[in-house]
Scaffold this motif. Structure first.
Motif, mmCIF file in Angstrom:
data_model
loop_
_atom_site.group_PDB
_atom_site.id
_atom_site.type_symbol
_atom_site.label_atom_id
_atom_site.label_comp_id
_atom_site.label_asym_id
_atom_site.label_seq_id
_atom_site.Cartn_x
_atom_site.Cartn_y
_atom_site.Cartn_z
ATOM 1 N N ALA A 1 0.862 -1.121 -0.108
ATOM 2 C CA ALA A 1 -0.123 0.079 -0.087
ATOM 3 C C ALA A 1 0.819 1.228 -0.117
ATOM 4 C CB ALA A 1 -0.951 0.038 1.097
ATOM 5 N N GLY A 2 0.204 2.231 -0.385
ATOM 6 C CA GLY A 2 0.957 3.648 -0.219
ATOM 7 C C GLY A 2 0.939 4.109 1.244
ATOM 8 N N VAL A 3 1.713 5.038 1.428
ATOM 9 C CA VAL A 3 1.707 5.621 2.851
ATOM 10 C C VAL A 3 1.382 7.183 2.854
ATOM 11 C CG1 VAL A 3 3.257 6.202 4.660
ATOM 12 C CG2 VAL A 3 3.479 4.134 3.092
ATOM 13 N N THR A 4 0.424 7.428 3.896
ATOM 14 C CA THR A 4 0.291 8.768 3.965
ATOM 15 C C THR A 4 1.195 9.387 5.166
ATOM 16 O OG1 THR A 4 -2.140 8.878 3.274
ATOM 17 C CG2 THR A 4 -1.420 10.606 5.064
ATOM 18 N N VAL A 5 1.778 10.639 4.979
ATOM 19 C CA VAL A 5 2.455 11.285 6.080
ATOM 20 C C VAL A 5 2.069 12.520 6.477
ATOM 21 C CG1 VAL A 5 4.849 12.071 6.581
ATOM 22 C CG2 VAL A 5 4.628 9.973 5.278
ATOM 23 N N LEU A 6 1.531 12.550 7.650
ATOM 24 C CA LEU A 6 0.761 13.819 8.237
ATOM 25 C C LEU A 6 1.909 14.585 8.942
ATOM 26 C CD1 LEU A 6 -2.288 12.318 9.915
ATOM 27 C CD2 LEU A 6 -1.979 13.182 7.485
ATOM 28 N N GLY A 7 2.309 15.985 8.603
ATOM 29 C CA GLY A 7 3.144 16.666 9.383
ATOM 30 C C GLY A 7 4.532 16.717 8.415
ATOM 31 N N LEU B 1 10.912 11.782 6.263
ATOM 32 C CA LEU B 1 10.485 10.759 6.332
ATOM 33 C C LEU B 1 9.659 10.400 4.819
ATOM 34 C CD1 LEU B 1 8.691 10.611 9.723
ATOM 35 C CD2 LEU B 1 10.725 9.247 9.268
ATOM 36 N N ALA B 2 9.112 11.507 4.509
ATOM 37 C CA ALA B 2 8.353 11.224 3.446
ATOM 38 C C ALA B 2 9.198 11.203 2.131
ATOM 39 C CB ALA B 2 7.316 12.582 2.858
ATOM 40 N N THR B 3 10.291 12.215 2.270
ATOM 41 C CA THR B 3 11.426 11.975 1.102
ATOM 42 C C THR B 3 12.196 10.676 0.949
ATOM 43 O OG1 THR B 3 11.691 14.510 1.465
ATOM 44 C CG2 THR B 3 13.474 13.225 0.142
ATOM 45 N N THR B 4 12.169 10.059 2.027
ATOM 46 C CA THR B 4 12.842 8.724 2.106
ATOM 47 C C THR B 4 12.146 7.835 1.435
ATOM 48 O OG1 THR B 4 14.074 9.218 4.061
ATOM 49 C CG2 THR B 4 13.960 6.889 3.328
ATOM 50 N N LEU B 5 10.835 7.742 1.716
ATOM 51 C CA LEU B 5 9.836 6.718 1.034
ATOM 52 C C LEU B 5 9.657 6.869 -0.453
ATOM 53 C CD1 LEU B 5 6.846 6.769 3.762
ATOM 54 C CD2 LEU B 5 8.787 5.111 3.418
ATOM 55 N N LEU B 6 9.480 8.314 -0.708
ATOM 56 C CA LEU B 6 9.420 8.568 -2.187
ATOM 57 C C LEU B 6 10.649 8.026 -2.956
ATOM 58 C CD1 LEU B 6 8.274 12.392 -2.162
ATOM 59 C CD2 LEU B 6 6.949 10.334 -3.304
ATOM 60 N N ASP B 7 11.753 8.323 -2.333
ATOM 61 C CA ASP B 7 13.127 7.778 -3.034
ATOM 62 C C ASP B 7 13.440 6.402 -3.164
ATOM 63 O OD1 ASP B 7 13.767 10.400 -3.331
ATOM 64 O OD2 ASP B 7 15.382 10.391 -1.648
ATOM 65 N N ALA B 8 12.389 5.724 -2.035
ATOM 66 C CA ALA B 8 12.535 4.189 -2.046
ATOM 67 C C ALA B 8 11.493 3.684 -3.069
ATOM 68 C CB ALA B 8 12.269 3.590 -0.940
ATOM 69 N N GLY B 9 10.574 4.621 -3.941
ATOM 70 C CA GLY B 9 9.539 4.217 -4.547
ATOM 71 C C GLY B 9 8.297 3.906 -4.199
ATOM 72 N N HIS B 10 7.893 4.242 -2.845
ATOM 73 C CA HIS B 10 6.675 4.419 -2.371
ATOM 74 C C HIS B 10 5.503 5.442 -3.201
ATOM 75 C CE1 HIS B 10 7.249 1.300 0.987
ATOM 76 N NE2 HIS B 10 8.379 1.637 0.857
ATOM 77 N N ALA B 11 4.540 4.925 -3.069
ATOM 78 C CA ALA B 11 3.416 6.016 -3.353
ATOM 79 C C ALA B 11 3.128 6.811 -2.077
ATOM 80 C CB ALA B 11 2.125 5.433 -3.743
ATOM 81 N N VAL B 12 3.269 8.089 -2.003
ATOM 82 C CA VAL B 12 3.297 8.978 -0.716
ATOM 83 C C VAL B 12 2.238 9.992 -0.934
ATOM 84 C CG1 VAL B 12 4.331 10.296 1.156
ATOM 85 C CG2 VAL B 12 5.635 8.220 -0.252
ATOM 86 N N ASN C 1 -4.687 6.437 2.060
ATOM 87 C CA ASN C 1 -3.998 5.160 2.225
ATOM 88 C C ASN C 1 -4.354 4.362 3.545
ATOM 89 O OD1 ASN C 1 -1.956 5.202 -0.125
ATOM 90 N ND2 ASN C 1 -1.428 6.981 0.720
ATOM 91 N N PRO C 2 -4.311 3.175 3.590
ATOM 92 C CA PRO C 2 -4.461 2.522 4.991
ATOM 93 C C PRO C 2 -3.545 2.639 6.052
ATOM 94 C CG PRO C 2 -3.844 0.967 3.236
ATOM 95 C CD PRO C 2 -3.813 2.182 2.513
ATOM 96 N N LEU C 3 -2.320 3.134 5.650
ATOM 97 C CA LEU C 3 -1.036 3.219 6.698
ATOM 98 C C LEU C 3 -0.955 4.830 6.677
ATOM 99 C CD1 LEU C 3 1.049 2.455 8.279
ATOM 100 C CD2 LEU C 3 2.753 2.029 6.649
ATOM 101 N N ILE C 4 -1.081 5.364 7.882
ATOM 102 C CA ILE C 4 -1.083 6.707 8.286
ATOM 103 C C ILE C 4 0.118 6.990 9.119
ATOM 104 C CG2 ILE C 4 -2.317 8.742 9.089
ATOM 105 C CD1 ILE C 4 -4.649 6.897 7.767
ATOM 106 N N VAL C 5 1.042 7.824 8.796
ATOM 107 C CA VAL C 5 2.232 8.367 9.778
ATOM 108 C C VAL C 5 1.905 9.557 10.252
ATOM 109 C CG1 VAL C 5 4.586 8.365 9.968
ATOM 110 C CG2 VAL C 5 3.631 6.578 8.388
#
Ligand code: FVH
Length: 311
Positions: free
Chosen positions: A7-13, A21-32, A63-67
């Motif tokens: 799944a993709g990830v939602t980053v709040l803040g 945190l968001a940049t690292t996930l994007l760089d790793a290919g996650h949908a953020v 997204n189902p995963l919210i950070v």
């Protein structure tokens, strides 16, 4: 529970840490998907491929995963209270710094709304995120921790401390307490050296190897505390550890003795209670006295609830 691997990830803040945190996930290919109270902070991440949600409701629905990586506990509630009812079935990983009890409150609150929850405590600065030197401690749902590892491990070395949601915060803040007390001790020493013109740089060069070597003492003190015998032979006694000459020297030099005076106060307290023949680790009992008074629990009782640690 959701499957964060696919799944993709939602980053709040999107402060310094949330952006890392968001940049690292994007760089790793996650949908953020990202959301920030001040929307302008999402512009750079959007340019890197993140979806900027138009509202907090849209962000948590994406997204189902919210950070969450917000300022503090109050800001997490301020952000999520209006939308929590619609989050049933989602997973919330809260990386905002909180106290242990605030983490526990959030876990109970999330569970009450059918939201799976994991608390995280970040032991890193934003530039360290995405490197193995960064460490993030987690506690709360083991199932969430295990299922979220494909995301969590992008950021740092992940450590699970146990099911009590407050444990990650507690260990983090205990470590930081040790660090800040040590830094304050160094700065007090630097002020004393500075009173005779020794530069802080010169003092640091001389103090670093000395203080580094002194950390070997942690293992000794830990053995004495866990062994429960502060009078174990071969230690310097508290009677012999009187630090009032350091307090006096500091005052003579016009330097505030606050940090060292606090240590001397703990020593004096234990000597007054009749423990002068015991070792330095005995002051642990003064530090934990408030907890003992509140709960009647001894250190040995504490040890029966060992932390669960999995790397
Ligand atoms: N930065 C670090 O080195 C440390 C390392 C250890 C862990 N901390 C904790 O991480 C949390 C976030 O820290 P941060 O560095 O990202 O903090 P800021 O750059 O100040 O960003 C704060 C964000 O929180 C938003 N915010 C503040 N109040 C509210 C509110 N009432 N409602 C909604 N959002 C709020 C703020 O939004 P804005 O001001 O841009 O609109 C930022 O996104 C933190 O717990 C650290 O202790 C980082």
């Amino acid at each position: 529970m959701t499957d964060p691997q696919g799944a993709g990830v939602t980053v709040l803040g999107l402060g310094a840490m949330g952006s890392a945190l968001a940049t690292t996930l994007l760089d790793a290919g996650h949908a953020v998907t990202v959301w920030n109270r001040t929307s302008a902070r999402a512009v750079d991440l959007s340019a890197r491929g993140a979806q900027a949600a138009s509202s907090i409701g849209a962000a948590v629905a994406a997204n189902p995963l919210i950070v969450a990586c917000l300022l503090d506990h109050a800001s997490v509630h301020e952000t999520l209270d209006p939308v929590i009812a619609g989050m049933r079935g989602s997973t919330l990983v809260n990386l905002t710094t909180t106290t242990p009890n605030e983490a526990r409150e959030l876990a109970t609150w999330a569970a009450g709304h059918g939201v799976d929850h994991l608390d995280g405590a970040i032991m890193a600065t934003p530039p360290m995120i995405g490197t193995p030197e960064a460490s993030i401690l987690y506690s709360g749902s083991r199932d969430v921790f295990d299922a979220s590892r494909p995301v969590l491990d992008r950021w740092a070395t992940s450590t699970y401390d146990g099911a009590d949601a407050g444990l990650a915060s507690l260990v983090d803040l205990a470590m930081l307490s040790g660090m800040y007390s040590m830094f304050a001790g160094f700065l007090h020493g630097a002020a004393m050296a500075g009173s005779v013109g020794i530069s802080a740089t010169e003092f640091a060069a001389r103090a670093t190897p000395f203080l580094s070597a002194m950390t070997d003492g942690f293992e000794h003190f830990a053995g004495v505390i866990d062994g429960g015998d502060y009078a174990v032979p071969g230690q310097q006694s508290l009677d012999f550890s009187d630090l009032s000459h350091i307090v006096r020297a500091s005052e003579e030099q016009g330097v505030r003795p606050t940090t060292i005076a606090a240590v001397q106060e703990l020593i004096s307290e234990q000597i007054a209670d009749g423990h002068g023949a015991e070792g330095f680790a005995r002051i642990y009992e003064s530090l934990r006295a408030e907890r003992t008074a509140k709960t009647g629990q001894t250190h040995q009782d504490d040890n029966s609830d060992e932390l669960e640690v999995a790397r």
